[in-house]
Design a protein around this motif. Structure first.
Motif, PDB file in Angstrom:
ATOM      1  N   ALA A   1      35.834  36.780  40.885  1.00  0.00           N
ATOM      2  CA  ALA A   1      36.378  36.223  39.634  1.00  0.00           C
ATOM      3  C   ALA A   1      36.408  37.260  38.519  1.00  0.00           C
ATOM      4  N   ILE A   2      35.421  38.174  38.512  1.00  0.00           N
ATOM      5  CA  ILE A   2      35.362  39.168  37.430  1.00  0.00           C
ATOM      6  C   ILE A   2      36.645  40.001  37.372  1.00  0.00           C
ATOM      7  N   ASP A   3      37.241  40.270  38.540  1.00  0.00           N
ATOM      8  CA  ASP A   3      38.485  41.064  38.556  1.00  0.00           C
ATOM      9  C   ASP A   3      39.628  40.295  37.901  1.00  0.00           C
ATOM     10  N   THR A   4      39.712  38.979  38.143  1.00  0.00           N
ATOM     11  CA  THR A   4      40.753  38.188  37.481  1.00  0.00           C
ATOM     12  C   THR A   4      40.481  38.126  35.978  1.00  0.00           C
ATOM     13  N   PHE A   5      39.197  38.023  35.609  1.00  0.00           N
ATOM     14  CA  PHE A   5      38.858  37.997  34.175  1.00  0.00           C
ATOM     15  C   PHE A   5      39.356  39.282  33.507  1.00  0.00           C
ATOM     16  N   MET A   6      39.125  40.418  34.165  1.00  0.00           N
ATOM     17  CA  MET A   6      39.542  41.696  33.576  1.00  0.00           C
ATOM     18  C   MET A   6      41.076  41.790  33.535  1.00  0.00           C
ATOM     19  N   LEU A   7      41.723  41.284  34.574  1.00  0.00           N
ATOM     20  CA  LEU A   7      43.195  41.271  34.581  1.00  0.00           C
ATOM     21  C   LEU A   7      43.720  40.390  33.444  1.00  0.00           C
ATOM     22  N   PHE A   8      43.089  39.229  33.275  1.00  0.00           N
ATOM     23  CA  PHE A   8      43.503  38.332  32.184  1.00  0.00           C
ATOM     24  C   PHE A   8      43.287  38.998  30.817  1.00  0.00           C
TER      25      PHE A   8
ATOM     26  N   LEU B   1      42.718  31.933  39.531  1.00  0.00           N
ATOM     27  CA  LEU B   1      41.907  33.080  39.954  1.00  0.00           C
ATOM     28  C   LEU B   1      42.484  33.635  41.252  1.00  0.00           C
ATOM     29  N   TRP B   2      42.480  34.955  41.384  1.00  0.00           N
ATOM     30  CA  TRP B   2      42.998  35.586  42.608  1.00  0.00           C
ATOM     31  C   TRP B   2      42.030  35.275  43.750  1.00  0.00           C
ATOM     32  N   TYR B   3      42.563  34.738  44.795  1.00  0.00           N
ATOM     33  CA  TYR B   3      41.773  34.152  45.878  1.00  0.00           C
ATOM     34  C   TYR B   3      40.861  35.156  46.583  1.00  0.00           C
TER      35      TYR B   3
ATOM     36  N   VAL C   1      47.980  29.158  45.549  1.00  0.00           N
ATOM     37  CA  VAL C   1      46.853  30.083  45.456  1.00  0.00           C
ATOM     38  C   VAL C   1      47.372  31.476  45.150  1.00  0.00           C
ATOM     39  N   GLU C   2      46.748  32.132  44.194  1.00  0.00           N
ATOM     40  CA  GLU C   2      47.125  33.503  43.832  1.00  0.00           C
ATOM     41  C   GLU C   2      46.261  34.442  44.660  1.00  0.00           C
ATOM     42  N   VAL C   3      46.871  35.288  45.510  1.00  0.00           N
ATOM     43  CA  VAL C   3      46.066  36.140  46.392  1.00  0.00           C
ATOM     44  C   VAL C   3      46.072  37.588  45.924  1.00  0.00           C
TER      45      VAL C   3
END
Lengths: 260, 339
Positions: free
Chosen positions: B125-132, B119-121, A258-260
């Motif tokens: 999810a939107i924050d991981t989308f922006m990071l990606f 996805l960062w736990y 899991v990526e935290v």
């Protein structure tokens, strides 16, 4: 430039993740500042009784502690996986990073932020500021010394933990190495003989994250500058080579990640 | 820039030739004494996870790569994404050798590992989308536009601002697959995307993947041990077992060649006569008003069975079905298993 943008995006995500648990984040910072302060009280009491140790005063210790704590804190805050890289390799958790188009080592290291590192940074800068050595050009040298210290901390631990590609788990080994480098970086070099000093400049580069940058901040010298920059570059290159050659042996794994 | 490469006028996105992967595994008997012995004299055995796999996948194809646990599916996918280096063999994915050009290839493929969330736990999810977006070097406006499109395609708009740890597994997987498509990859490698999902969640994921294949021409290589994924999504199937390909054909051919037995359930208006029997047909169950049968269409004609059934009495209801595809695949595994 692209790499810097990527790093800033990762640090932003780390900060956002920390902010999800604001109270824990702030508590970690405060407790680390208190922890460092309590530790340093012993040095204050020591120097109060003995005056100086082979020319080192409590102000020199403040400067040394300031540099080492800031370098350690910046490593922990900005490259938080530098203490868990071995576990990540041994447990086959590099898959996530390998499936994305960025430099793997940088991506792994910067994907975690240890909140208490910010406490070390704040304490370290404050310690330097009140050490009596603060000048603006000294601050630039402090910044350079800390940057080199960060490179050496993360490179040294990357080298040790990359052994996980060959020998499996290096958790215990890296804990010993980490403890040794941190402990020796917080003692005045005047206490050590020539052989020990040589070891602390090479195999266990504690002097390169403590004493040498401290000397450099006290007064500019080309020798100190050369020692810290060459040390940082050599350790960084060596860490990248070892990690890269180990990566060919990476075996992945089926553990849930899991990526935290 | 290299892109899709061409063989015999067919656009190929994956070409794998005699790919092998072996692992050294430490072996140790039970007990403390064995642990002490292993400390000084460790014993290793070689595990051949992938043994000479060769196949080709066309651009935009929906290819199923299925097999039981430990068959070598995930290891193959990991070699095709550059995560693992093979022990021997060659692979070409979108013109790149994955383990040599990992970073370049990653810009053109999307990956989802069912057991390895990306996805960062603790973040929405939107924050991981922006990071990606930053990782794939998209500008912010482009990322936002793409997120809007994917949010609609995967029906995740209401989920994007919830921390991932608070999403259900099905909701999270929809976000995972959507994230893997952020950079408009030409090829999507899905490793067990439906693992642990309920029927509705699986259907959601399958519908969205099919839509992305149709609208954007994304090729999909899907590993699964769920035959439902295969039936719902894939045009062609490769079945692997013990690190080798044991079957490779169109899903329609798999059904035609191997789904030859039919299950028939009949209900009559009056009681079923005693001693009910039809030549060449297995009678599985005889009730008061109904019977359940199975027969092989290669041995017994469907017409003949139907006329016998109608001669017995007035039919009220009749159901003819294929056996589950899982049974067929299990049979193929068994046939291919080493003696």
């Amino acid at each position: 430039m692209k790499t810097l943008k990527f790093l800033f995006a990762l640090w932003k995500a780390n900060l956002q993740a920390a902010m999800e648990f604001r109270a824990a984040f702030i508590t970690q910072i405060i407790f680390m500042i208190v922890n460092n302060g309590v530790y340093f009280i012993f040095w204050v009491l020591y120097f109060d009784k003995f005056g100086n140790v082979r020319g080192w005063t409590v102000n020199d210790m403040m400067l040394l502690f300031g540099i080492a704590a800031t370098a350690w804190g910046a490593s922990a805050y900005f490259f938080g996986n530098f203490t868990t890289l071995g576990e990540i390799i041994a447990n086959g958790r590099l898959d996530y990073y390998l499936s994305l188009p960025k430099p793997i080592l940088l991506h792994v290291l910067a994907s975690k932020s240890i909140g208490s590192g910010m406490g070390d940074i704040l304490y370290g800068v404050a310690s330097f500021a009140i050490s009596g050595y603060f000048t603006w050009d000294g601050f630039l040298r402090f910044f350079l010394g800390v940057t080199a210290g960060v490179c050496i901390f993360i490179s040294f631990l990357t080298i040790i933990q990359s052994l996980s590609f060959w020998i499996g788990n290096t958790v215990a080994l890296s804990q010993v190495a980490l403890s040794a480098v941190l402990t020796f970086s917080l003692y005045p070099s005047a206490l050590f003989n020539t052989t020990t000093k040589f070891i602390l400049l090479t195999i266990l580069p504690a002097a390169l994250v403590g004493n040498v940058p401290a000397e450099f901040v006290r007064s500019f010298s080309w020798t100190s500058l050369l020692q810290i920059t060459a040390g940082a570059v050599v350790f960084l290159v060596f860490a990248m080579i070892i990690f890269r050659s180990g990566l060919r042996r990476y075996e992945s794994g089926s553990a849930i990640q899991v990526e935290v | 820039m290299k892109s899709i490469f061409q063989f015999d006028n067919i656009m190929t996105s994956i070409e794998v030739t005699r790919l092998f992967k072996t692992f050294q595994t430490k072996r140790k008997s039970a007990g403390l004494a064995a642990s002490a012995r292993a400390l000084f004299k460790p014993k290793y055995s070689t595990v051949e996870a992938v043994r000479g796999i060769s196949f080709r996948m066309e651009e935009g194809e929906l290819l199923g790569f299925i097999g039981p646990n430990g068959a070598g599916k995930s290891t193959t996918i990991k070699m095709l994404t550059g995560i693992l280096h093979p022990s021997a063999g060659e692979a070409n994915v979108l013109g790149f050798t994955p383990w040599k050009d990992r970073q370049k290839l990653a810009f053109h493929i999307g990956t989802v590992f069912g057991q390895r969330p990306q996805l960062w736990y603790h973040l929405p999810a939107i924050d991981t989308f922006m990071l990606f977006g930053k990782i794939y070097e998209l500008d912010e406006a482009e990322t936002q536009k793409r997120v809007d499109f994917l949010a609609e395609a995967f029906e995740i708009r209401d989920l994007l601002e919830t921390p991932v740890r608070k999403l259900s597994l099905g909701q999270r997987m929809r976000c995972e697959v959507a994230a893997s498509l952020l950079h408009r990859p030409k090829l999507l490698l899905l490793d067990e995307p439906s693992i642990g999902l309920d029927v509705v969640a699986k259907q959601h994921i399958r519908d969205a993947i099919r839509r992305m294949n149709q609208e954007e021409g994304v090729g999909v290589l899907l590993t699964s041990h769920d035959a439902g994924d295969l039936e719902a999504l894939c045009k062609r199937v490769i079945i692997v077992n013990h690190g080798q390909i044991v079957y490779e054909d169109k899903v329609s051919n798999l059904k035609r060649k191997h789904l030859t037995s039919k299950l028939v359930e009949v209900r009559y208006a009056e009681e079923v006569p005693a001693g009910f029997h039809i030549d060449g047909v297995d009678v599985l169950k005889v009730g008061r008003y109904g019977v359940k049968l199975r027969f092989d269409t290669n041995k017994t004609a469907v017409d003949s069975v139907m006329s016998h059934l109608s001669e017995v009495g007035d039919l009220v209801d009749i159901t003819i079905s294929d056996p589950p595809l899982e049974d067929v695949i299990a049979k193929i595994y068994k046939e291919a298993a080493p003696a």
